[in-house]
Design a protein around this motif. Structure first.
Motif, PDB file in Angstrom:
ATOM      1  N   ALA A  45       0.862  61.265  40.453  1.00  0.00           N
ATOM      2  CA  ALA A  45       1.455  62.556  40.102  1.00  0.00           C
ATOM      3  C   ALA A  45       1.698  63.403  41.337  1.00  0.00           C
ATOM      4  CB  ALA A  45       0.558  63.299  39.118  1.00  0.00           C
ATOM      5  N   LEU A  46       0.774  63.352  42.302  1.00  0.00           N
ATOM      6  CA  LEU A  46       0.960  64.102  43.543  1.00  0.00           C
ATOM      7  C   LEU A  46       2.201  63.629  44.288  1.00  0.00           C
ATOM      8  CD1 LEU A  46      -2.722  64.340  44.817  1.00  0.00           C
ATOM      9  CD2 LEU A  46      -1.272  66.238  44.096  1.00  0.00           C
ATOM     10  N   ALA A  47       2.445  62.326  44.273  1.00  0.00           N
ATOM     11  CA  ALA A  47       3.634  61.791  44.928  1.00  0.00           C
ATOM     12  C   ALA A  47       4.901  62.228  44.204  1.00  0.00           C
ATOM     13  CB  ALA A  47       3.557  60.268  44.997  1.00  0.00           C
ATOM     14  N   VAL A  48       4.838  62.318  42.869  1.00  0.00           N
ATOM     15  CA  VAL A  48       6.008  62.697  42.073  1.00  0.00           C
ATOM     16  C   VAL A  48       6.410  64.141  42.339  1.00  0.00           C
ATOM     17  CG1 VAL A  48       6.770  63.182  39.717  1.00  0.00           C
ATOM     18  CG2 VAL A  48       5.729  60.978  40.257  1.00  0.00           C
ATOM     19  N   VAL A  49       5.431  65.068  42.396  1.00  0.00           N
ATOM     20  CA  VAL A  49       5.766  66.489  42.507  1.00  0.00           C
ATOM     21  C   VAL A  49       6.266  66.866  43.901  1.00  0.00           C
ATOM     22  CG1 VAL A  49       4.176  67.152  40.679  1.00  0.00           C
ATOM     23  CG2 VAL A  49       3.391  67.190  43.053  1.00  0.00           C
ATOM     24  N   GLU A  50       6.237  65.955  44.846  1.00  0.00           N
ATOM     25  CA  GLU A  50       6.801  66.231  46.163  1.00  0.00           C
ATOM     26  C   GLU A  50       8.309  66.056  46.184  1.00  0.00           C
ATOM     27  OE1 GLU A  50       4.735  63.835  48.974  1.00  0.00           O
ATOM     28  OE2 GLU A  50       2.844  64.948  48.795  1.00  0.00           O
ATOM     29  N   ARG A  51       8.884  65.662  45.041  1.00  0.00           N
ATOM     30  CA  ARG A  51      10.332  65.531  44.937  1.00  0.00           C
ATOM     31  C   ARG A  51      10.733  66.014  43.538  1.00  0.00           C
ATOM     32  NH1 ARG A  51       8.003  60.386  44.512  1.00  0.00           N
ATOM     33  NH2 ARG A  51       8.537  59.253  42.585  1.00  0.00           N
ATOM     34  N   SER A  52      11.975  65.833  43.183  1.00  0.00           N
ATOM     35  CA  SER A  52      12.431  66.240  41.858  1.00  0.00           C
ATOM     36  C   SER A  52      11.699  65.439  40.783  1.00  0.00           C
ATOM     37  CB  SER A  52      13.945  66.014  41.741  1.00  0.00           C
ATOM     38  OG  SER A  52      14.411  66.364  40.473  1.00  0.00           O
ATOM     39  N   PHE A  53      11.291  66.120  39.699  1.00  0.00           N
ATOM     40  CA  PHE A  53      10.546  65.438  38.653  1.00  0.00           C
ATOM     41  C   PHE A  53      10.841  66.079  37.302  1.00  0.00           C
ATOM     42  CE2 PHE A  53       7.836  68.856  40.188  1.00  0.00           C
ATOM     43  CZ  PHE A  53       7.287  69.396  39.040  1.00  0.00           C
ATOM     44  N   VAL A  80       3.679  66.360  33.862  1.00  0.00           N
ATOM     45  CA  VAL A  80       4.529  65.700  34.864  1.00  0.00           C
ATOM     46  C   VAL A  80       4.764  64.266  34.407  1.00  0.00           C
ATOM     47  CG1 VAL A  80       4.709  64.933  37.259  1.00  0.00           C
ATOM     48  CG2 VAL A  80       3.619  67.136  36.733  1.00  0.00           C
ATOM     49  N   GLN A  81       6.019  63.867  34.324  1.00  0.00           N
ATOM     50  CA  GLN A  81       6.324  62.503  33.920  1.00  0.00           C
ATOM     51  C   GLN A  81       6.100  61.556  35.094  1.00  0.00           C
ATOM     52  OE1 GLN A  81      10.255  61.780  32.299  1.00  0.00           O
ATOM     53  NE2 GLN A  81       9.478  60.067  31.095  1.00  0.00           N
ATOM     54  N   VAL A  82       5.202  60.624  34.896  1.00  0.00           N
ATOM     55  CA  VAL A  82       4.866  59.631  35.923  1.00  0.00           C
ATOM     56  C   VAL A  82       5.207  58.266  35.352  1.00  0.00           C
ATOM     57  CG1 VAL A  82       3.064  58.695  37.399  1.00  0.00           C
ATOM     58  CG2 VAL A  82       3.008  61.114  36.755  1.00  0.00           C
ATOM     59  N   GLY A  83       6.346  57.724  35.778  1.00  0.00           N
ATOM     60  CA  GLY A  83       6.787  56.453  35.220  1.00  0.00           C
ATOM     61  C   GLY A  83       7.087  56.597  33.740  1.00  0.00           C
ATOM     62  N   SER A  84       6.411  55.808  32.920  1.00  0.00           N
ATOM     63  CA  SER A  84       6.666  55.821  31.485  1.00  0.00           C
ATOM     64  C   SER A  84       5.695  56.707  30.711  1.00  0.00           C
ATOM     65  CB  SER A  84       6.580  54.390  30.935  1.00  0.00           C
ATOM     66  OG  SER A  84       5.286  53.848  31.180  1.00  0.00           O
ATOM     67  N   HIS A  85       4.809  57.424  31.402  1.00  0.00           N
ATOM     68  CA  HIS A  85       3.837  58.256  30.699  1.00  0.00           C
ATOM     69  C   HIS A  85       3.799  59.665  31.298  1.00  0.00           C
ATOM     70  CE1 HIS A  85       1.390  57.030  34.190  1.00  0.00           C
ATOM     71  NE2 HIS A  85       0.657  58.116  33.939  1.00  0.00           N
ATOM     72  N   TRP A  86       3.113  60.563  30.592  1.00  0.00           N
ATOM     73  CA  TRP A  86       2.960  61.938  31.040  1.00  0.00           C
ATOM     74  C   TRP A  86       1.548  62.157  31.566  1.00  0.00           C
ATOM     75  CZ3 TRP A  86       6.735  65.681  31.224  1.00  0.00           C
ATOM     76  CH2 TRP A  86       7.931  65.401  30.572  1.00  0.00           C
ATOM     77  N   GLU A  87       1.443  62.868  32.686  1.00  0.00           N
ATOM     78  CA  GLU A  87       0.146  63.323  33.162  1.00  0.00           C
ATOM     79  C   GLU A  87       0.088  64.836  32.934  1.00  0.00           C
ATOM     80  OE1 GLU A  87      -2.447  63.559  37.285  1.00  0.00           O
ATOM     81  OE2 GLU A  87      -1.422  61.699  36.744  1.00  0.00           O
TER      82      GLU A  87
END
Length: 362
Positions: free
Chosen positions: A8-16, A90-97
């Motif tokens: 999730a930390l990696a995802v929020v560093e870009r568009s999500f 935050v959507q991480v792949g196919s699931h939500w965190e």
């Protein structure tokens, strides 16, 4: 920073892709876990007595459910003790965190056309509005911790960091009506600070603006924009804090702390003023010179939060950030400068997040 997985930390560093989940509790019972939030924002400012403010937009009717609270005191959006737990998804792949942003008290709900506007505040509202009906004094057996509990429980449950050393509270201390004043007096004498955690506990911990950066912010990288902000004034400025108390024999005692922070515009002995310009406080909770000195140093640190150099930051939303977090800032003449988040505004829709950060000594 709030707990988040590495993914999730990696995802929020870009568009999500994001979402908001809100559930309502009343009297310790879950009323609903499916409030349809379409927009909103969360604002935090730790200079305020109640640091958290949230605004939500909810459709008046959604999937056959009416979200207009009307005159129903048990409706999930009524303001009769209803508390919302807010999770930012935050959507991480196919699931939500889901990141828990905390618990908040509904203070107002207004219906306008097809929408309901809901205003919420942090749970310290419960303490701020609950004035004392008679003067309150600690007993001869009370400590700082037990006095704090007596002022807030059962509205909130206190938790104490193990680094705080409890001690006796002076029975000569008295608060006439304001519970928050009592909490602030205890925090000042104890060199501590308190905050409501995301689990709805009132956590007491040593006053501190140190730690490893949880995030690196660089001007112009990833859409981040950093700018100096604020104004300057001599009004209310100081370079010395004097904390006064009273020992067991009734003698006045005091401790002094000088502003000796490198780079401080109010540096004692610097160009601000060659003579002491004191900020003076007094509390019966201070009963030894050592306690007075500790309180003076803590008050100096607390007051720096109001007059330190500040930067305004706009960036991609980061749902893990909280006020008090340490970040590293590069830009506007700074290189990897440690800063502390003093206020933030987190949108509950795809939009920019804004921070106010204070530059700390390197």
């Amino acid at each position: 920073m709030l707990d988040m997985s590495d993914e999730a930390l990696a995802v929020v560093e870009r568009s999500f892709t994001m979402d908001v989940r809100a559930e309502c509790w009343l009297g310790g019972e879950l009323i609903t876990d499916a409030i349809p939030v379409t927009d909103g924002s969360e604002d935090r400012d730790r200079s305020l007595g109640v640091p958290e403010r949230i605004s939500l937009t909810v459709p008046r009717r959604d999937r056959g459910v009416t979200w207009d609270p009307g005159a129903d005191p048990a409706h999930p959006l009524a303001a009769y003790g209803q508390q919302l737990r807010i999770d930012y998804g935050v959507q991480v792949g196919s699931h939500w965190e889901w990141i828990n942003r905390g618990w908040f008290l509904i203070t107002n709900s207004d219906v306008d056309g097809d929408t309901v506007s809901v205003e919420l505040q942090g749970l310290l509202t419960l303490i701020d509005e609950a004035k004392l009906v008679a003067p309150f004094q600690p007993s001869t057996t009370d400590t700082l911790a037990s006095t704090a509990r007596a002022l807030v429980e059962p509205a909130l449950t206190c938790a104490f960091d193990g680094a705080l050393v409890d001690r006796a509270a002076s029975s000569s201390m008295q608060w006439d009506s304001d519970r928050m004043e009592g909490l602030n007096d205890i925090a000042s004498a104890w060199a501590a600070e308190y905050r409501v955690t995301e689990d709805a506990l009132l956590l007491w911990a040593p006053l501190s603006d140190t730690g490893d950066p949880v995030l690196t912010l660089t001007d112009g990288v990833g859409g981040t924009v950093i700018r100096w902000q604020g104004s300057t004034t001599r009004e209310g400025a100081f370079n010395v804090v004097v904390s006064q108390g009273e020992d067991s024999a009734g003698n006045q005692i005091q401790g002094v702390a000088y502003d000796e922070e490198a780079g401080s515009p109010f540096l004692y002995g610097g160009p601000f003023n060659a003579l002491p310009v004191p900020y003076t406080e007094s509390s019966p909770l201070l009963t030894t010179v050592a306690q007075c000195r500790t309180a003076a140093r803590a008050t100096l640190q607390r007051l720096r939060r109001a007059n330190g150099r500040r930067l305004g930051v706009t960036m991609v939303p980061h749902p893990g950030l909280m006020t008090g977090d340490i970040v590293s800032v590069t830009g506007q003449g700074l290189r990897a400068a440690p800063c502390v988040i003093e206020s933030l505004s987190l949108p509950y829709s795809p939009d920019e997040m804004s921070l106010t950060v204070r530059v700390l000594p390197s």
